[in-house]
Design a protein around this motif. Sequence first.
Motif, PDB file in Angstrom:
ATOM      1  N   THR A  73      -6.468   2.817   4.975  1.00  0.00           N
ATOM      2  CA  THR A  73      -7.190   1.567   5.151  1.00  0.00           C
ATOM      3  C   THR A  73      -6.477   0.670   6.150  1.00  0.00           C
ATOM      4  O   THR A  73      -5.322   0.902   6.499  1.00  0.00           O
ATOM      5  N   HIS A  74      -7.145  -0.371   6.555  1.00  0.00           N
ATOM      6  CA  HIS A  74      -6.531  -1.367   7.441  1.00  0.00           C
ATOM      7  C   HIS A  74      -5.374  -2.068   6.718  1.00  0.00           C
ATOM      8  O   HIS A  74      -4.368  -2.398   7.333  1.00  0.00           O
ATOM      9  N   ASP A  75      -5.520  -2.278   5.413  1.00  0.00           N
ATOM     10  CA  ASP A  75      -4.500  -2.986   4.636  1.00  0.00           C
ATOM     11  C   ASP A  75      -3.340  -2.056   4.298  1.00  0.00           C
ATOM     12  O   ASP A  75      -3.508  -1.091   3.554  1.00  0.00           O
ATOM     13  N   LYS A  76      -2.198  -2.370   4.850  1.00  0.00           N
ATOM     14  CA  LYS A  76      -1.001  -1.571   4.594  1.00  0.00           C
ATOM     15  C   LYS A  76      -0.234  -2.183   3.425  1.00  0.00           C
ATOM     16  O   LYS A  76      -0.241  -3.383   3.221  1.00  0.00           O
ATOM     17  N   ASN A  77       0.450  -1.335   2.672  1.00  0.00           N
ATOM     18  CA  ASN A  77       1.323  -1.856   1.626  1.00  0.00           C
ATOM     19  C   ASN A  77       2.667  -2.230   2.258  1.00  0.00           C
ATOM     20  O   ASN A  77       2.863  -2.071   3.470  1.00  0.00           O
ATOM     21  N   GLU A 135       6.528  -0.519  -9.067  1.00  0.00           N
ATOM     22  CA  GLU A 135       6.343   0.258 -10.304  1.00  0.00           C
ATOM     23  C   GLU A 135       7.370  -0.150 -11.353  1.00  0.00           C
ATOM     24  O   GLU A 135       8.504  -0.444 -11.008  1.00  0.00           O
ATOM     25  N   PRO A 136       6.953  -0.032 -12.627  1.00  0.00           N
ATOM     26  CA  PRO A 136       5.616   0.297 -13.105  1.00  0.00           C
ATOM     27  C   PRO A 136       4.634  -0.834 -12.829  1.00  0.00           C
ATOM     28  O   PRO A 136       4.949  -2.005 -12.986  1.00  0.00           O
ATOM     29  N   VAL A 137       3.444  -0.448 -12.377  1.00  0.00           N
ATOM     30  CA  VAL A 137       2.422  -1.404 -11.962  1.00  0.00           C
ATOM     31  C   VAL A 137       2.130  -2.386 -13.098  1.00  0.00           C
ATOM     32  O   VAL A 137       1.884  -1.996 -14.226  1.00  0.00           O
ATOM     33  N   GLY A 138       2.217  -3.678 -12.778  1.00  0.00           N
ATOM     34  CA  GLY A 138       1.845  -4.727 -13.716  1.00  0.00           C
ATOM     35  C   GLY A 138       2.866  -5.113 -14.769  1.00  0.00           C
ATOM     36  O   GLY A 138       2.596  -5.944 -15.614  1.00  0.00           O
ATOM     37  N   SER A 139       4.067  -4.534 -14.742  1.00  0.00           N
ATOM     38  CA  SER A 139       5.049  -4.889 -15.775  1.00  0.00           C
ATOM     39  C   SER A 139       6.394  -5.254 -15.151  1.00  0.00           C
ATOM     40  O   SER A 139       6.697  -4.868 -14.028  1.00  0.00           O
ATOM     41  N   PHE A 147      -1.283  -6.277  -6.885  1.00  0.00           N
ATOM     42  CA  PHE A 147      -1.815  -4.913  -6.862  1.00  0.00           C
ATOM     43  C   PHE A 147      -2.176  -4.517  -8.279  1.00  0.00           C
ATOM     44  O   PHE A 147      -1.440  -4.835  -9.222  1.00  0.00           O
ATOM     45  N   SER A 148      -3.281  -3.808  -8.403  1.00  0.00           N
ATOM     46  CA  SER A 148      -3.627  -3.209  -9.691  1.00  0.00           C
ATOM     47  C   SER A 148      -4.257  -1.853  -9.416  1.00  0.00           C
ATOM     48  O   SER A 148      -4.889  -1.656  -8.374  1.00  0.00           O
ATOM     49  N   HIS A 154      -9.237  -4.298   0.745  1.00  0.00           N
ATOM     50  CA  HIS A 154      -9.033  -5.753   0.706  1.00  0.00           C
ATOM     51  C   HIS A 154      -8.919  -6.282  -0.716  1.00  0.00           C
ATOM     52  O   HIS A 154      -8.316  -7.311  -0.939  1.00  0.00           O
ATOM     53  N   SER A 155      -9.507  -5.599  -1.689  1.00  0.00           N
ATOM     54  CA  SER A 155      -9.444  -6.089  -3.061  1.00  0.00           C
ATOM     55  C   SER A 155      -8.043  -5.934  -3.653  1.00  0.00           C
ATOM     56  O   SER A 155      -7.757  -6.493  -4.705  1.00  0.00           O
ATOM     57  N   CYS A 156      -7.158  -5.187  -2.984  1.00  0.00           N
ATOM     58  CA  CYS A 156      -5.784  -5.002  -3.463  1.00  0.00           C
ATOM     59  C   CYS A 156      -4.861  -6.105  -2.970  1.00  0.00           C
ATOM     60  O   CYS A 156      -3.727  -6.205  -3.407  1.00  0.00           O
ATOM     61  N   VAL A 157      -5.326  -6.910  -2.053  1.00  0.00           N
ATOM     62  CA  VAL A 157      -4.483  -7.899  -1.395  1.00  0.00           C
ATOM     63  C   VAL A 157      -4.825  -9.288  -1.893  1.00  0.00           C
ATOM     64  O   VAL A 157      -5.986  -9.663  -1.978  1.00  0.00           O
TER      65      VAL A 157
END
Length: 159
Positions: A73-77, A135-139, A147-148, A154-157
């Motif tokens: 995607t255009h959105d890089k981490n 990681e771990p995601v969300g904790s 991020f989820s 775009h919904s990750c940003v």
Amino acid sequence: QSTWGALVTYTTVPCVFLTMALFHILALSCALISCALAHPQYRDLFPNGYSVPNPCGGGTWDAVGHMNALHHTHDKNAFGRDFAAAGHSWTVALCQKDSDGDGKTNGEELGDPMCNWTPGSSPSGRASGQPGICEPVGSGACASVAFSCGCHGHSCVGK
């Protein structure tokens, strides 16, 4: 001109245009596919690029530097941005950096804790994490990260 000549002319012209249109559609499709699969060869430029675990479940995270596991995607981490800033090279500085802020260096997560891997060689260990997804995601340290699992592009940003 005979009836036969008029018929041939009448049917040939649309066929030429149809052939040209199909050619253009095929060319455009190939261009779009190549854009969608942009730069998978980058995975050859850091250790274990083809076996980075997916922090959202089984399998691997193929688009390592992107917010989506499967699509470039255009959105890089964070790792994708740091990798680009390093000139798309595995450097000691990139290896020692903790791009995603989870307390592990990129090298630790990608199986090169000593930062001595070079392209074409075997890493000293296996990839144990995704260097661009906390990681771990969300904790813990990752609770405040935008991020989820299950988000796309775009919904990750900016959550």
